[in-house]
Enzyme design. Structure first.
Site, PDB file in Angstrom:
ATOM      1  N   GLU A  48      93.692  29.901  75.232  1.00  0.00           N
ATOM      2  CA  GLU A  48      93.063  28.711  74.640  1.00  0.00           C
ATOM      3  C   GLU A  48      94.057  27.556  74.619  1.00  0.00           C
ATOM      4  O   GLU A  48      95.216  27.729  74.219  1.00  0.00           O
ATOM      5  CB  GLU A  48      92.610  29.057  73.217  1.00  0.00           C
ATOM      6  N   SER A  79      80.680  25.738  75.701  1.00  0.00           N
ATOM      7  CA  SER A  79      80.724  24.895  76.883  1.00  0.00           C
ATOM      8  C   SER A  79      79.355  24.424  77.384  1.00  0.00           C
ATOM      9  O   SER A  79      79.047  24.505  78.574  1.00  0.00           O
ATOM     10  CB  SER A  79      81.474  25.668  77.975  1.00  0.00           C
ATOM     11  N   GLY A 134      81.208  25.533  71.132  1.00  0.00           N
ATOM     12  CA  GLY A 134      82.408  26.038  71.795  1.00  0.00           C
ATOM     13  C   GLY A 134      82.072  26.960  72.956  1.00  0.00           C
ATOM     14  O   GLY A 134      82.936  27.667  73.470  1.00  0.00           O
ATOM     15  N   THR A 165      95.399  26.241  77.054  1.00  0.00           N
ATOM     16  CA  THR A 165      96.423  26.426  78.090  1.00  0.00           C
ATOM     17  C   THR A 165      96.012  25.729  79.385  1.00  0.00           C
ATOM     18  O   THR A 165      96.866  25.474  80.235  1.00  0.00           O
ATOM     19  CB  THR A 165      96.630  27.924  78.393  1.00  0.00           C
ATOM     20  N   GLU A 202      83.848  14.276  83.073  1.00  0.00           N
ATOM     21  CA  GLU A 202      84.099  14.405  81.634  1.00  0.00           C
ATOM     22  C   GLU A 202      85.346  13.621  81.213  1.00  0.00           C
ATOM     23  O   GLU A 202      85.364  12.969  80.177  1.00  0.00           O
ATOM     24  CB  GLU A 202      84.227  15.882  81.250  1.00  0.00           C
ATOM     25  N   ASP A 246      86.283  25.021  81.813  1.00  0.00           N
ATOM     26  CA  ASP A 246      84.846  25.162  81.559  1.00  0.00           C
ATOM     27  C   ASP A 246      84.028  24.928  82.829  1.00  0.00           C
ATOM     28  O   ASP A 246      83.082  25.662  83.122  1.00  0.00           O
ATOM     29  CB  ASP A 246      84.405  24.186  80.459  1.00  0.00           C
ATOM     30  N   SER A 282      78.646  21.365  77.538  1.00  0.00           N
ATOM     31  CA  SER A 282      78.890  20.156  78.340  1.00  0.00           C
ATOM     32  C   SER A 282      79.099  20.493  79.811  1.00  0.00           C
ATOM     33  O   SER A 282      78.502  19.866  80.692  1.00  0.00           O
ATOM     34  CB  SER A 282      80.130  19.392  77.865  1.00  0.00           C
TER      35      SER A 282
HETATM   36  C1  GLA Z   1      87.574  22.676  75.638  1.00  0.00           C
HETATM   37  C2  GLA Z   1      87.997  22.030  76.957  1.00  0.00           C
HETATM   38  C3  GLA Z   1      88.687  23.028  77.867  1.00  0.00           C
HETATM   39  C4  GLA Z   1      89.811  23.761  77.126  1.00  0.00           C
HETATM   40  C5  GLA Z   1      89.325  24.301  75.789  1.00  0.00           C
HETATM   41  C6  GLA Z   1      90.440  24.883  74.950  1.00  0.00           C
HETATM   42  O1  GLA Z   1      86.584  23.649  75.878  1.00  0.00           O
HETATM   43  O2  GLA Z   1      86.873  21.490  77.642  1.00  0.00           O
HETATM   44  O3  GLA Z   1      89.181  22.374  79.010  1.00  0.00           O
HETATM   45  O4  GLA Z   1      90.928  22.943  76.971  1.00  0.00           O
HETATM   46  O5  GLA Z   1      88.686  23.287  75.007  1.00  0.00           O
HETATM   47  O6  GLA Z   1      90.980  26.005  75.565  1.00  0.00           O
END
Ligand code: GLA
Length: 386
Positions: free
Chosen positions: A29, A122, A120, A31, A154, A166, A124
């Site tokens: 996470e 994803s 969380g 990273t 994005e 993501d 998007s």
């Molecule tokens: C969001 C971002 C990703 C990543 C995570 C954290 O989902 O879109 O690129 O940085 O946070 O790991």
């Protein structure tokens, strides 16, 4: 979805449907923008975009979830400015496609999503990638270019300096398998999950307002850490280049907060490698412990967790059959991911729901995670799984 499309646009002539999944990140996470390692799995939860040619010369976009949309003459799309709402995701993608030399054709788009927003998981990236495929409508693009184009949408149009994870996993997801991504080389390898485990995501049902600004602040803090470390360790271009041992030998040159942020990233990269090895060895206990270590690091060093996420992790660790749990995604709300024995799932669902309701008076959504294929066209109704 076909009937809904007809209701909005009057005709389904030439309709094609494209799907792009959300994801759960198992470990790794914050990273990705440090060019390190991540290990997500694409989910069965996905965004579906139906598209058909329009005869009014416009790009028409309608979202089922928001019961609204917009319409623009295609010649104006290149000049639109962000509106700071969901429609920026497809519009940002349209912008990037135009910049990359792909024209936007007049079309009617209908968007349906089963990825919960702000969770969380994803939503998007799922919206970006499914929109890109709908705009392309069968025109070919290299999968990696597709992921990168959606990431640019994005970063540049929406204004969120995200990493590649993501969009990448939404494109490259695999059935029955998580995927380890090297965010520098942009290569990946499959991480098949050992027998005897399953993953669930538990949704706090909150998204704290801090999420966007704190994300940008962490990106800045990591850049500052690289500047500081470079003085001691020449050749360091990102936190990815620093081992845990190297980091600890020079960490004291950094301001304390910046050192904590960097410590999370450096140790997290190391945890991803150990997690992938533990998975290959079928060491479920170790996989679980690494998830918990990751959570502690995000909680105390990176400081992107929150009360609700911490509560769900602690509660999960007290339930029989659970190997480990952590927050997943950007943080400040959204979901946790829990690794557990499949036969413990029903009791887990009941107990975590009751505990969260008692504490916060809210019912958390619990999603069993089925690693799924990456984005593509939906060619038979049977694959439209809602
Ligand atoms: C969001 C971002 C990703 C990543 C995570 C954290 O989902 O879109 O690129 O940085 O946070 O790991």
């Amino acid at each position: 979805m076909i009937e809904e499309f007809r209701k909005v646009y009057g005709s389904v002539e030439g309709l094609r449907v494209f799907r792009a999944p959300g994801r759960v990140n198992l470990i790794g996470e914050h990273t990705d923008y440090n060019l390190g390692f991540v290990c997500p799995a694409a989910l069965q939860l996905a965004t579906y975009v139906g598209t058909a040619p329009a005869d009014d010369g416009k790009l028409n976009i309608y979202s089922e979830q928001y019961r609204m949309g917009g319409e623009w003459p295609v010649s104006e799309v290149a000049h639109l400015q962000p509106m700071h709402v969901w429609i920026d995701y497809p519009l940002g993608v349209a912008h990037e496609l135009i910049q990359a030399g792909f024209g936007i054709e007049p079309a009617n788009l209908y968007i349906r999503s089963t990825v919960p927003e702000g969770s969380g998981l994803s939503s998007s990236a799922a919206l970006e990638v499914s929109s890109a495929l709908a705009f392309l409508n069968g025109r070919a693009m290299e999968p990696l270019e597709l992921a990168r184009l959606c990431q640019r949408a994005e970063r540049e149009f929406v204004g969120m300096p995200c990493g590649i994870m993501d969009q990448y996993i939404s494109v490259f997801g695999r059935e029955h398998s998580a995927v380890e991504i090297d965010c520098r080389s942009l290569g990946h390898r499959d991480v098949p999950l050992p027998a005897g485990i399953t993953f669930v995501a538990v949704n706090t049902m909150v998204k704290h307002a801090l999420a966007g600004s704190a994300y940008k602040e962490r990106v800045r803090e990591c850049a500052e850490a690289v500047e500081g470390l470079r003085l001691q360790l020449p050749g360091v271009a990102s936190l990815r280049d620093v081992t845990v041992e190297q980091f600890e030998s020079v960490a004291n040159v950094l301001p304390p907060i910046v050192a904590k942020r960097a410590r999370h990233v450096v140790t997290e990269d190391d945890r991803v490698e150990r997690f992938v090895a533990a998975s290959a060895a079928g060491d479920l206990e170790l996989m679980g412990r690494l998830l918990v270590e990751s959570h502690r690091s995000l909680q105390h060093d990176y400081e992107v967790s929150c009360e609700e996420l911490d509560f769900l992790v602690e509660a999960a660790l007290g339930i029989a059959g659970v190997y480990g749990a952590r927050m997943t995604g950007g943080g400040f709300g959204g979901c946790t991911v829990t690794l557990l024995q499949p036969e413990a799932l029903d009791d887990f669902r009941r107990e975590i729901t009751a505990a969260y309701q008692r504490q916060f008076g809210k019912t958390p959504a619990v999603y069993e995670c089925t690693p799924s294929a990456g984005a593509g066209e939906v060619t038979s109704p049977q694959t439209l799984i809602f």
